[in-house]
Scaffold this active site. Structure first.
Site, PDB file in Angstrom:
ATOM      1  N   TRP A  83     133.446  72.343  20.884  1.00  0.00           N
ATOM      2  CA  TRP A  83     133.414  70.911  20.566  1.00  0.00           C
ATOM      3  C   TRP A  83     134.744  70.253  20.906  1.00  0.00           C
ATOM      4  O   TRP A  83     134.785  69.094  21.318  1.00  0.00           O
ATOM      5  CB  TRP A  83     133.034  70.702  19.104  1.00  0.00           C
ATOM      6  CG  TRP A  83     131.842  71.532  18.754  1.00  0.00           C
ATOM      7  CD1 TRP A  83     131.700  72.397  17.703  1.00  0.00           C
ATOM      8  CD2 TRP A  83     130.609  71.622  19.489  1.00  0.00           C
ATOM      9  NE1 TRP A  83     130.480  73.017  17.747  1.00  0.00           N
ATOM     10  CE2 TRP A  83     129.790  72.566  18.829  1.00  0.00           C
ATOM     11  CE3 TRP A  83     130.126  71.007  20.637  1.00  0.00           C
ATOM     12  CZ2 TRP A  83     128.517  72.890  19.290  1.00  0.00           C
ATOM     13  CZ3 TRP A  83     128.863  71.338  21.102  1.00  0.00           C
ATOM     14  CH2 TRP A  83     128.069  72.266  20.428  1.00  0.00           C
ATOM     15  N   ASP A  84     135.838  70.974  20.738  1.00  0.00           N
ATOM     16  CA  ASP A  84     137.130  70.457  21.181  1.00  0.00           C
ATOM     17  C   ASP A  84     137.125  70.215  22.692  1.00  0.00           C
ATOM     18  O   ASP A  84     137.596  69.178  23.172  1.00  0.00           O
ATOM     19  CB  ASP A  84     138.249  71.450  20.842  1.00  0.00           C
ATOM     20  CG  ASP A  84     138.722  71.336  19.408  1.00  0.00           C
ATOM     21  OD1 ASP A  84     138.610  70.247  18.834  1.00  0.00           O
ATOM     22  OD2 ASP A  84     139.214  72.335  18.867  1.00  0.00           O
ATOM     23  N   VAL A  85     136.627  71.191  23.429  1.00  0.00           N
ATOM     24  CA  VAL A  85     136.617  71.073  24.896  1.00  0.00           C
ATOM     25  C   VAL A  85     135.712  69.918  25.329  1.00  0.00           C
ATOM     26  O   VAL A  85     136.099  69.068  26.146  1.00  0.00           O
ATOM     27  CB  VAL A  85     136.165  72.392  25.542  1.00  0.00           C
ATOM     28  CG1 VAL A  85     135.977  72.226  27.044  1.00  0.00           C
ATOM     29  CG2 VAL A  85     137.186  73.501  25.258  1.00  0.00           C
TER      30      VAL A  85
END
Length: 435
Positions: free
Chosen positions: A180-182
């Site tokens: 989700w960060d990426v």
């Protein structure tokens, strides 16, 4: 991007321009951890001038694992390549005013900021827009309401750890990859470029907001997971290393190597059976079960019995034998590699892939690093080094705000800005691992 020395400089410059379409765009980045630094680096690799703001000693994630022997963060260096960095005391009003001047005072190249924090009222969208109405302000939040969250809490809240891991796992299994960060970092970059496009067309600025939790929810919805949960009476279960909805799983060869095999299409499936000599056996099985294995859903439904038949073949053949026959097919497959395997045994791959190039990163040493994976007109941006804390403070204040050497010295004496922090002396030679 590796150039042939015989190519004229004029052509090299033209190719560089093609791979740097964002040249002339200046972005101020006030961020930490994965998503916002990734967003800034993605844009920097396409030619944007990204100026990263940090406090004295660096941001909170400057020393995050993994580390080089010198203590330099490999993680931080990997996410901040090609940026400029200045060190400013954001706790002081003068320091924040200086940053605000950088954001809105850069003329036609200014007015774009990426941030993952709203803790400073004088650096919010509303405060900055009052000075520059066409400001583009890109903000990452944890949740839509502005609440905090990180990748692993978002994982926990959106169901993915409960369908990840071995079939018999009794507890949630978090994924190593901060997906989700990426994804959020790339959404931030996309949103910024969309806002810049809108500003070019209309002259209007705007705030772009991306919530980490929304990224996960959107992905769960886009992949059908949420609809399935709403419409199906059977909840999604763990399937271990089987690929959901098709035929794919890992197999171990006679000499202990492990492969991942995926047969997505009827052609893949026919070729996999042909090279393993199982065509007639599986045909008889299909007749007995009343199944049509040309259908992807049927291969998934009967994945375990089909998997065991194929496992028997791989267990009696070496990796070399399996590789030889698989290379004659269109079947999707790969040998499992560790990161260490990729860095050592995969050295040829790193050397030959134009994505990769050697960089000499202070505090780390020489190692293979990726540039931009975006290829434009056959060219892509090569990797650059990551900045040291405050490395470009004097340069940025002089070139972007027109401050004199005396002005900069006075700011430093007042503690508003800080001198560059040199890289640790002790370095490692990562290239040695790939020779």
């Amino acid at each position: 991007m590796r150039h042939d020395p015989a190519v004229p400089q004029e052509l090299r410059d033209r190719d560089a321009r093609r791979s740097q379409p964002l040249r002339g765009m200046r972005i101020i980045e006030i961020s930490s951890y994965v998503a916002t630094p990734l967003s800034g680096m993605t844009l920097a690799q396409l030619g944007a001038d990204v100026i990263r703001i940090e406090s004295a000693g660096g941001a909170a994630d400057r020393t995050r694992l993994p580390l080089a022997d010198s203590g330099t963060s490999l993680y931080w260096s990997g996410l901040n390549k090609g940026k400029r960095a200045i060190a400013v005391d954001l706790r002081s009003e003068r320091g924040r005013r200086l940053v605000a001047d950088l954001i809105v005072g850069g003329g036609r190249r200014g007015g774009i900021v990426i941030s993952n924090s709203e803790r400073h009222p004088d650096l919010t969208y509303e405060a900055l827009r009052a000075r520059q109405p066409d400001l583009i302000h890109v903000l990452l939040t944890g949740r839509r309401d502005g609440g905090t969250a990180v990748d692993y809490t978002v994982q926990a809240a959106t169901g993915f750890p409960l369908v990840t891991g071995p079939e018999d796992a009794a507890r949630p299994v978090n994924h190593l990859l901060p997906a989700w960060d990426v994804a959020a970092g790339l959404y931030l970059a996309t949103g910024l470029l969309a806002a810049e496009r809108h500003r070019l067309l209309t002259g209007e600025g705007q705030q772009v907001r991306v919530a980490l939790e929304d990224v996960a929810l959107a992905t769960a919805g886009n992949l059908g997971y949420l609809a399935e949960a709403q419409l199906s009476s059977t909840p999604r279960e763990r399937t271990g290393n089987y690929v959901y909805g098709t035929f794919g799983r890992d197999f171990t060869t006679a000499d202990g190597e492990r492969l991942m095999i995926v047969a997505l299409t009827p052609r893949h499936w026919r070729e996999l059976l042909a090279v393993t000599g199982l065509t007639e056996v599986v045909s008889a099985l299909a007749s007995a079960l009343g199944a049509d294995f040309a259908e992807e859903s049927e291969r998934y439904r009967h994945r375990k019995v089909l998997g065991e038949l194929l496992a028997g073949w791989f267990e009696t053949h070496t990796f070399a034998e399996a590789e030889a026959v698989l290379r004659t097919t269109r079947v999707l497959w790969s040998k499992y590699r560790s990161f260490s395997d990729l860095a050592a045994d995969g050295a040829r791959l790193l050397r030959e892939n134009p994505l990769m190039a050697q960089v000499q990163q202070p505090g780390i040493g020489t190692h293979w690093a990726p540039g931009s994976p975006v290829v434009m007109a056959g060219e892509q941006s090569p990797p650059k080094v990551s900045p040291q804390v405050g490395e470009h403070t004097d340069e940025v204040l002089h070139t972007e705000l027109g401050l004199s050497a005396h002005d900069v010295a006075m700011l430093r004496e007042a503690g508003v800005i800080h001198p560059p922090t040199p890289a640790p002396k002790k370095e490692i030679d990562c290239h040695a691992a790939t020779r």
